[in-house]
Scaffold this motif. Sequence first.
Motif, PDB file in Angstrom:
ATOM      1  N   ARG B  30     117.454  24.294 -12.491  1.00 24.92           N
ATOM      2  CA  ARG B  30     116.272  24.177 -13.335  1.00 24.92           C
ATOM      3  C   ARG B  30     115.235  23.332 -12.619  1.00 24.92           C
ATOM      4  O   ARG B  30     115.579  22.429 -11.848  1.00 24.92           O
ATOM      5  N   SER B  31     113.957  23.594 -12.945  1.00 18.99           N
ATOM      6  CA  SER B  31     112.863  22.815 -12.374  1.00 18.99           C
ATOM      7  C   SER B  31     113.043  21.328 -12.680  1.00 18.99           C
ATOM      8  O   SER B  31     112.866  20.472 -11.807  1.00 18.99           O
ATOM      9  N   SER B  32     113.415  21.023 -13.926  1.00 17.35           N
ATOM     10  CA  SER B  32     113.551  19.612 -14.332  1.00 17.35           C
ATOM     11  C   SER B  32     114.676  18.916 -13.567  1.00 17.35           C
ATOM     12  O   SER B  32     114.560  17.755 -13.183  1.00 17.35           O
ATOM     13  N   GLU B  33     115.754  19.654 -13.323  1.00 18.98           N
ATOM     14  CA  GLU B  33     116.870  19.082 -12.547  1.00 18.98           C
ATOM     15  C   GLU B  33     116.408  18.711 -11.146  1.00 18.98           C
ATOM     16  O   GLU B  33     116.765  17.660 -10.611  1.00 18.98           O
ATOM     17  N   MET B  34     115.616  19.590 -10.557  1.00 17.94           N
ATOM     18  CA  MET B  34     115.189  19.349  -9.179  1.00 17.94           C
ATOM     19  C   MET B  34     114.186  18.203  -9.128  1.00 17.94           C
ATOM     20  O   MET B  34     114.182  17.414  -8.181  1.00 17.94           O
ATOM     21  N   LEU B  49     107.057  24.560  -6.726  1.00 19.46           N
ATOM     22  CA  LEU B  49     107.766  25.811  -7.025  1.00 19.46           C
ATOM     23  C   LEU B  49     106.812  26.997  -7.009  1.00 19.46           C
ATOM     24  O   LEU B  49     107.177  28.102  -6.609  1.00 19.46           O
ATOM     25  N   ARG B  50     105.557  26.742  -7.450  1.00 22.99           N
ATOM     26  CA  ARG B  50     104.573  27.822  -7.428  1.00 22.99           C
ATOM     27  C   ARG B  50     104.306  28.270  -5.981  1.00 22.99           C
ATOM     28  O   ARG B  50     104.238  29.459  -5.685  1.00 22.99           O
ATOM     29  N   GLU B  60     112.203  33.070 -10.199  1.00 21.99           N
ATOM     30  CA  GLU B  60     112.627  32.415 -11.427  1.00 21.99           C
ATOM     31  C   GLU B  60     113.197  33.455 -12.379  1.00 21.99           C
ATOM     32  O   GLU B  60     112.883  34.624 -12.322  1.00 21.99           O
ATOM     33  N   GLU B  61     114.047  32.932 -13.229  1.00 21.84           N
ATOM     34  CA  GLU B  61     114.697  33.803 -14.205  1.00 21.84           C
ATOM     35  C   GLU B  61     114.760  33.059 -15.531  1.00 21.84           C
ATOM     36  O   GLU B  61     115.138  31.887 -15.557  1.00 21.84           O
ATOM     37  N   ILE B  71     115.228  29.212 -14.626  1.00 24.51           N
ATOM     38  CA  ILE B  71     116.175  28.872 -13.570  1.00 24.51           C
ATOM     39  C   ILE B  71     115.619  29.429 -12.261  1.00 24.51           C
ATOM     40  O   ILE B  71     115.186  30.581 -12.206  1.00 24.51           O
ATOM     41  N   TYR B  72     115.627  28.587 -11.248  1.00 22.88           N
ATOM     42  CA  TYR B  72     115.122  29.023  -9.955  1.00 22.88           C
ATOM     43  C   TYR B  72     116.264  29.298  -8.990  1.00 22.88           C
ATOM     44  O   TYR B  72     117.278  28.594  -8.991  1.00 22.88           O
TER      45      TYR B  72
END
Lengths: 163, 113
Positions: B30-34, B49-50, B60-61, B71-72
């Motif tokens: 996840r973006s937040s995890e990273m 990420l963009r 992403e999914e 989720i990336y």
Amino acid sequence: MSAGDQARVSLLVAVAPAAAFRIFTEEIDAWWRRGLKYRLAGRGRGIIHLEAGVGGRLFESFDAGGETRVVETGRVTGWDPPARVVFEWRAANFAPAEATEVEVLFQPSAGGTSTLVTVTHRGWSRIRPDHPVRHGLEVEAFIRSMGMWWGDLMTSLREHAEG
Amino acid sequence: MNPDLDQTFAALADPTRRAVVGLLRQGPHRSSEMATALATSRPAMSRHLRVLRRAGLVEEEGLDDDARVRIYQLCREPFAGLRAWLDEVEGFWADQLRAFKAHAERKPGKRRP
């Protein structure tokens, strides 16, 4: 891919680290391969030099119409005999601020009688995105203009791309 | 061979984005995890990420049960192009090291440091 943009190669050499370091640096012209893929002067009488110490130059000198020309690939940025040498690696068309980096590690092996030599060539993603050689070019043209060293590689890469 | 090697290099010219790629090599995140793992703000992580997404490096999914959670994961194809280039660089140095080894081992009696 080990860490994004670096290439890494290791080889075990049956001499002690101190000797490996000395031979690698002092005798570079004796072992550096000949031919256009590796030298500007090809199989001609170009000589590769690696000057000792931080700030030393990695360069090739060769005879061009009776006068000696020098083409510098980069400067030594790390000099820690017998463990490590680091130098910049800049192709002919890089801007002055642009350079990739080559780090060579000499690690003792087999009780110090052999040396594991590891070359890491990193920084390929650091070349600025708007560099003329990168702007709007197909990958093949990009690779061609990257360097003076890569003659044979382009052929194999083209075959790879078209194969 | 991927024609967008140029874009791949540009996207990877940032240490945080290289770290993101490093995380995603271990699996989808996840973006937040990273953002937490790399001590980066969430908006900054979104921007990175963009860039990676536009370069076609990540995709992403949405989760089925919650479309807001993205989720990336890594896309494989662009890395094949970069990998091919790095393979050539490695081939160059492998040739050089073999030549070095042959030279260094040729005259062992004269190689005392």
